[in-house]
Design a protein around this motif. Sequence first.
Motif, PDB file in Angstrom:
ATOM      1  N   SER A 175     -50.397  -4.614  57.041  1.00 18.92           N
ATOM      2  CA  SER A 175     -50.527  -4.289  58.457  1.00 18.92           C
ATOM      3  C   SER A 175     -49.368  -3.390  58.859  1.00 18.92           C
ATOM      4  N   THR A 176     -49.687  -2.301  59.566  1.00 20.70           N
ATOM      5  CA  THR A 176     -48.654  -1.380  60.031  1.00 20.70           C
ATOM      6  C   THR A 176     -48.493  -1.522  61.537  1.00 20.70           C
ATOM      7  N   TYR A 177     -47.318  -1.154  61.995  1.00 22.99           N
ATOM      8  CA  TYR A 177     -46.962  -1.354  63.390  1.00 22.99           C
ATOM      9  C   TYR A 177     -46.482  -0.051  64.001  1.00 22.99           C
ATOM     10  N   GLY A 178     -46.709   0.113  65.294  1.00 22.77           N
ATOM     11  CA  GLY A 178     -46.440   1.361  66.001  1.00 22.77           C
ATOM     12  C   GLY A 178     -44.995   1.817  65.944  1.00 22.77           C
ATOM     13  N   ARG A 179     -44.847   3.125  65.947  1.00 25.19           N
ATOM     14  CA  ARG A 179     -43.517   3.738  65.967  1.00 25.19           C
ATOM     15  C   ARG A 179     -42.801   3.393  67.263  1.00 25.19           C
ATOM     16  N   ASP A 180     -41.485   3.529  67.251  1.00 28.34           N
ATOM     17  CA  ASP A 180     -40.681   3.257  68.440  1.00 28.34           C
ATOM     18  C   ASP A 180     -41.067   4.171  69.605  1.00 28.34           C
ATOM     19  N   ALA A 181     -41.574   5.381  69.311  1.00 24.66           N
ATOM     20  CA  ALA A 181     -41.913   6.345  70.358  1.00 24.66           C
ATOM     21  C   ALA A 181     -43.286   6.087  70.988  1.00 24.66           C
ATOM     22  N   ARG A 182     -44.046   5.160  70.450  1.00 27.56           N
ATOM     23  CA  ARG A 182     -45.375   4.884  71.002  1.00 27.56           C
ATOM     24  C   ARG A 182     -45.281   4.203  72.355  1.00 27.56           C
TER      25      ARG A 182
END
Length: 77
Positions: A39-46
């Motif tokens: 599972s991947t998680y959103g970038r800090d800039a999202r």
Amino acid sequence: MARITKFELAKMQRFQLHDPIDAKLFTHEYDGRKLIQISTYGRDARQEPGKLSQTIQLDEGAAGELFQILLREFGFK
């Protein structure tokens, strides 16, 4: 979300390097089959940093196929 059952080698028209992100790896047994989930998680800039972004699952067959690809492409021993 998807469960990968087969990999197919393809050529890309153009390539773009993506931003680094965090991922979590889970192992699970379902109906007597072992599965791996990434599972991947959103970038800090999202808009919602750290929110679950994408999930893929591999059964033993797909994991074995990916393992052979990684051995071949990266020269792992």
